[in-house]
Scaffold this active site. Sequence first.
Site, PDB file in Angstrom:
ATOM      1  N   ASN A   1     -16.575  -8.664  25.743  1.00 33.72           N
ATOM      2  CA  ASN A   1     -16.811  -9.000  24.341  1.00 33.72           C
ATOM      3  C   ASN A   1     -15.984  -8.115  23.416  1.00 33.72           C
ATOM      4  O   ASN A   1     -15.522  -8.551  22.372  1.00 33.72           O
ATOM      5  CB  ASN A   1     -18.291  -8.875  23.995  1.00 33.72           C
ATOM      6  CG  ASN A   1     -19.078 -10.053  24.541  1.00 33.72           C
ATOM      7  OD1 ASN A   1     -18.496 -11.063  24.928  1.00 33.72           O
ATOM      8  ND2 ASN A   1     -20.390  -9.922  24.598  1.00 33.72           N
TER       9      ASN A   1
ATOM     10  N   SER B   1     -26.575  -7.855  25.590  1.00 29.17           N
ATOM     11  CA  SER B   1     -25.153  -7.826  25.243  1.00 29.17           C
ATOM     12  C   SER B   1     -24.854  -6.705  24.267  1.00 29.17           C
ATOM     13  O   SER B   1     -23.711  -6.304  24.130  1.00 29.17           O
ATOM     14  CB  SER B   1     -24.681  -9.092  24.541  1.00 29.17           C
ATOM     15  OG  SER B   1     -25.360 -10.203  24.889  1.00 29.17           O
TER      16      SER B   1
ATOM     17  N   HIS C   1     -24.581  -8.032  33.019  1.00 30.33           N
ATOM     18  CA  HIS C   1     -24.225  -8.853  31.861  1.00 30.33           C
ATOM     19  C   HIS C   1     -23.484 -10.105  32.295  1.00 30.33           C
ATOM     20  O   HIS C   1     -22.328 -10.047  32.695  1.00 30.33           O
ATOM     21  CB  HIS C   1     -23.376  -8.015  30.890  1.00 30.33           C
ATOM     22  CG  HIS C   1     -23.100  -8.703  29.596  1.00 30.33           C
ATOM     23  ND1 HIS C   1     -21.844  -8.881  29.087  1.00 30.33           N
ATOM     24  CD2 HIS C   1     -23.945  -9.286  28.709  1.00 30.33           C
ATOM     25  CE1 HIS C   1     -21.925  -9.532  27.935  1.00 30.33           C
ATOM     26  NE2 HIS C   1     -23.185  -9.785  27.687  1.00 30.33           N
TER      27      HIS C   1
ATOM     28  N   GLU D   1     -20.551  -8.328  34.353  1.00 28.35           N
ATOM     29  CA  GLU D   1     -20.320  -6.906  34.109  1.00 28.35           C
ATOM     30  C   GLU D   1     -21.538  -6.127  34.612  1.00 28.35           C
ATOM     31  O   GLU D   1     -22.672  -6.436  34.247  1.00 28.35           O
ATOM     32  CB  GLU D   1     -20.094  -6.649  32.618  1.00 28.35           C
ATOM     33  CG  GLU D   1     -18.751  -7.176  32.131  1.00 28.35           C
ATOM     34  CD  GLU D   1     -18.560  -7.079  30.624  1.00 28.35           C
ATOM     35  OE1 GLU D   1     -17.455  -6.744  30.189  1.00 28.35           O
ATOM     36  OE2 GLU D   1     -19.523  -7.351  29.871  1.00 28.35           O
TER      37      GLU D   1
HETATM   38  P1  NAI Z   1     -32.785 -17.135  24.070  1.00 26.97           P
HETATM   39  O1  NAI Z   1     -33.339 -16.957  22.720  1.00 26.97           O
HETATM   40  O2  NAI Z   1     -32.151 -18.426  24.416  1.00 26.97           O
HETATM   41  O3  NAI Z   1     -33.917 -16.866  25.145  1.00 26.97           O
HETATM   42  C1  NAI Z   1     -34.790 -15.783  25.103  1.00 26.97           C
HETATM   43  C2  NAI Z   1     -36.085 -16.185  25.796  1.00 26.97           C
HETATM   44  O4  NAI Z   1     -36.894 -15.040  25.980  1.00 26.97           O
HETATM   45  C3  NAI Z   1     -36.902 -17.191  25.017  1.00 26.97           C
HETATM   46  O5  NAI Z   1     -37.185 -18.281  25.861  1.00 26.97           O
HETATM   47  C4  NAI Z   1     -38.180 -16.432  24.668  1.00 26.97           C
HETATM   48  O6  NAI Z   1     -39.312 -17.265  24.673  1.00 26.97           O
HETATM   49  C5  NAI Z   1     -38.247 -15.413  25.765  1.00 26.97           C
HETATM   50  N1  NAI Z   1     -38.999 -14.199  25.451  1.00 26.97           N
HETATM   51  C6  NAI Z   1     -39.008 -13.494  24.314  1.00 26.97           C
HETATM   52  N2  NAI Z   1     -39.778 -12.404  24.450  1.00 26.97           N
HETATM   53  C7  NAI Z   1     -40.281 -12.425  25.708  1.00 26.97           C
HETATM   54  C8  NAI Z   1     -41.134 -11.555  26.442  1.00 26.97           C
HETATM   55  N3  NAI Z   1     -41.621 -10.459  25.918  1.00 26.97           N
HETATM   56  N4  NAI Z   1     -41.424 -11.887  27.713  1.00 26.97           N
HETATM   57  C9  NAI Z   1     -40.933 -13.019  28.253  1.00 26.97           C
HETATM   58  N5  NAI Z   1     -40.118 -13.860  27.599  1.00 26.97           N
HETATM   59  C10 NAI Z   1     -39.776 -13.561  26.344  1.00 26.97           C
HETATM   60  O7  NAI Z   1     -31.767 -15.915  24.282  1.00 26.97           O
HETATM   61  P2  NAI Z   1     -30.480 -15.808  25.198  1.00 26.97           P
HETATM   62  O8  NAI Z   1     -29.301 -16.251  24.425  1.00 26.97           O
HETATM   63  O9  NAI Z   1     -30.753 -16.396  26.510  1.00 26.97           O
HETATM   64  O10 NAI Z   1     -30.325 -14.229  25.356  1.00 26.97           O
HETATM   65  C11 NAI Z   1     -31.173 -13.484  26.185  1.00 26.97           C
HETATM   66  C12 NAI Z   1     -30.534 -12.153  26.457  1.00 26.97           C
HETATM   67  O11 NAI Z   1     -29.261 -12.342  27.056  1.00 26.97           O
HETATM   68  C13 NAI Z   1     -30.272 -11.305  25.237  1.00 26.97           C
HETATM   69  O12 NAI Z   1     -30.470  -9.965  25.577  1.00 26.97           O
HETATM   70  C14 NAI Z   1     -28.817 -11.570  24.915  1.00 26.97           C
HETATM   71  O13 NAI Z   1     -28.222 -10.482  24.244  1.00 26.97           O
HETATM   72  C15 NAI Z   1     -28.249 -11.692  26.305  1.00 26.97           C
HETATM   73  N6  NAI Z   1     -27.027 -12.478  26.422  1.00 26.97           N
HETATM   74  C16 NAI Z   1     -26.830 -13.652  25.740  1.00 26.97           C
HETATM   75  C17 NAI Z   1     -25.657 -14.377  25.897  1.00 26.97           C
HETATM   76  C18 NAI Z   1     -25.460 -15.682  25.189  1.00 26.97           C
HETATM   77  O14 NAI Z   1     -24.324 -16.168  25.139  1.00 26.97           O
HETATM   78  N7  NAI Z   1     -26.498 -16.316  24.661  1.00 26.97           N
HETATM   79  C19 NAI Z   1     -24.584 -13.902  26.781  1.00 26.97           C
HETATM   80  C20 NAI Z   1     -24.902 -12.706  27.509  1.00 26.97           C
HETATM   81  C21 NAI Z   1     -26.061 -12.028  27.315  1.00 26.97           C
END
Ligand code: NAI
Length: 657
Positions: A496, A425, A446, A458
């Site tokens: 956003n 994001s 996105h 997006e």
């Molecule tokens: P989250 O913290 O819920 O999940 C991230 C996951 O990635 C965790 O389960 C973690 O164990 C895993 N992880 C970390 N490093 C890793 C690696 N090297 N290899 C494999 N798995 C790994 O995070 P979330 O909120 O799902 O966000 C993920 C991405 O999506 C980020 O880039 C965030 O900016 C983007 N995003 C988030 C939104 C939201 O509302 N939470 C909306 C749109 C995009």
Amino acid sequence: MPTTLPDLQDWRFNVDFEGIGWAVIDRKGENMNSLGRRTTEELGEIVMAVEKAAASGAVKGLVLMSAKDRSFIAGADIRAFESFDTEQKIEEVVKQTLELLNRIDRLPVTVVAAIHGYCLGGGLELALACDWRIADREEETRLGFPEVRLGIFPGLNGTVRAIESAGPTDAMTAMLTGRMLRPAAAKAMGLVDQLVPTRHNLRWAARKAVLQKRKSRGAPWWKRMMLKQPVRGLLARQMRAKTAEKVREEHYPAPYRLIDLFERYGDDPERMRIAETEMFAPLMASEASRNLRRVFKLSEMLKDEAPKNGFKPRRVHVIGAGTMGGDIAAWCVTQGMQASLQDVDEAQIGKALARAKSLFKRQLRTPLAVETAIGRLIADPSGRHIKRADVVIEAIVEKLDVKQNLFQRLERQVKPGAVLATNTSSLRLEDIAKPLADPGRLVGLHFFNPVAQLPLVEVVRGERTREEEVRKGCTFVAAINKLPLIVKSCPGFLVNRVLAPYMMEAVRRYQLGEPRDKIDQAALKFGMPMGPLELMDMVGLDIAKRVGEELDLAPNGDNVLGALVGQGKLGKKTGEGFYVWEQGKAKRDPVTYNEGELERLGRELVNPMLDEAERALSDRVVANADHVDAGVIFGTGFAPFRGGPLHYRRMEERAAA
Ligand code: NAI
């Protein structure tokens, strides 16, 4: 009687040796059938020919069917609506089409609608004017009245005929919700008289129905009883209460007018027919309906963005099984794809699979469909499926070096032609792609949280992203039934960026002492699906704070948002943020505020969003103003009946001038 009418363009018509007239709609130059001007005129010619031939006994019956793969008739052609600008003109056109349907209804021979594909709106009204309706059980066959979504209700006497066929409760529910019904459901409620397994069975079944002079019996007596008072009044009150849970009358009058119509005339079909036409025209001419039609066209515009480029994604691999990754993989599976899910933390995969299962149960109809969906979602902690995937989506922690490392590895593992995408994001696509041998390959996809609810994705074009990759990204998004919006790589992309100033304005107002519930009620009054403070609680205050900081709106979290985060109050996920959350629900104060004040505050809250939408347009974040409006509506739920932020602002300016 000629056995064919050779000059038709949208229909084919011929009478066979048994005296059955076959009218097959195949609208010229369109891949879906809809009722446009020429289509109805030609249907008029067919009906006239049948009227004449029936009088001499040369024709025994008429069958209406379609030659298209996916539609019987998907509704009235809404492009044609725009020329009907006055209520008078609308009434005129409606009456002409109405009269045509009535002539079909009065034909002295049996008329059968043989339905495959979408049979919606005006298409269903036409089918209801026939004596007998047969639908096939194929996957693409759906029946329904989507009119309320366009700010109107059925206006070709469909309200009367639907109630006659299905009874008041089922018919009104179908019309009030706009839900698309599967053939079995339509048959169960009486909108359809007969089902056949496939479209290949339709012709034979229709022939038999004509020869046996089948005629629909309509709703059974016990359903008709409900049209009498006092039951009808009671039903109307229940319908009003249910509708009020979903939409406000001031924003979406159509369902309320439909209930009025039913309540007043439900047991008097003749008067109901007349009142339907009278009440229809003002709705159709209203600003809200015009804007809702605009929203429909914006969604079609985004769908058309996905090119037919031969890229047929089937297998998706998602890395990161957290909030986003888990839900993205699950969504892809509900849309028929196979998805593999990878995470460094296996427990996260387990949690995501459990969440996915409950999504499948909600979304898919049969236990078998749920089982096969579960089978298509594969836990893949070591990434064995990467090399087979058509699309690889990264959704891991928002850390540049971790993402860079991952993509360097991925680049060597994925097959040629596969899409390589990040769900970031806030990180720059250019930075993530920097260490890649082929940085032009990386595209942003996105998604929005919650994935299953927000229709937009997006598709981010980085400075070096190749056009072909952007296009494949769009194709993939359309293939999972989401709307692709191509955006430039820049902070906050479109959604956003436009949403954040609105959120921060809400925080600022709160800090200045405006009550929390007043702020959120004001946003609802404007037409937002949820108040900004409640929305931030849902998204997570830590995430909201970070977005504010990244867009330089709340540097250093120096506000009440920062304070709440400091106290560990992150919103829904910790049980408290702006609200206290109990059993998944925010505990609101039951205070009512002055409507005028709410209205003013609502506009003030939204203003920074409109300003930012203007800036995003001049910065060319997306292609044009319609794309800004589409993105903000489908990515945030921005009051659809207002037609989008820029459209709304233009209308306000025009009204002020
Ligand atoms: P989250 O913290 O819920 O999940 C991230 C996951 O990635 C965790 O389960 C973690 O164990 C895993 N992880 C970390 N490093 C890793 C690696 N090297 N290899 C494999 N798995 C790994 O995070 P979330 O909120 O799902 O966000 C993920 C991405 O999506 C980020 O880039 C965030 O900016 C983007 N995003 C988030 C939104 C939201 O509302 N939470 C909306 C749109 C995009």
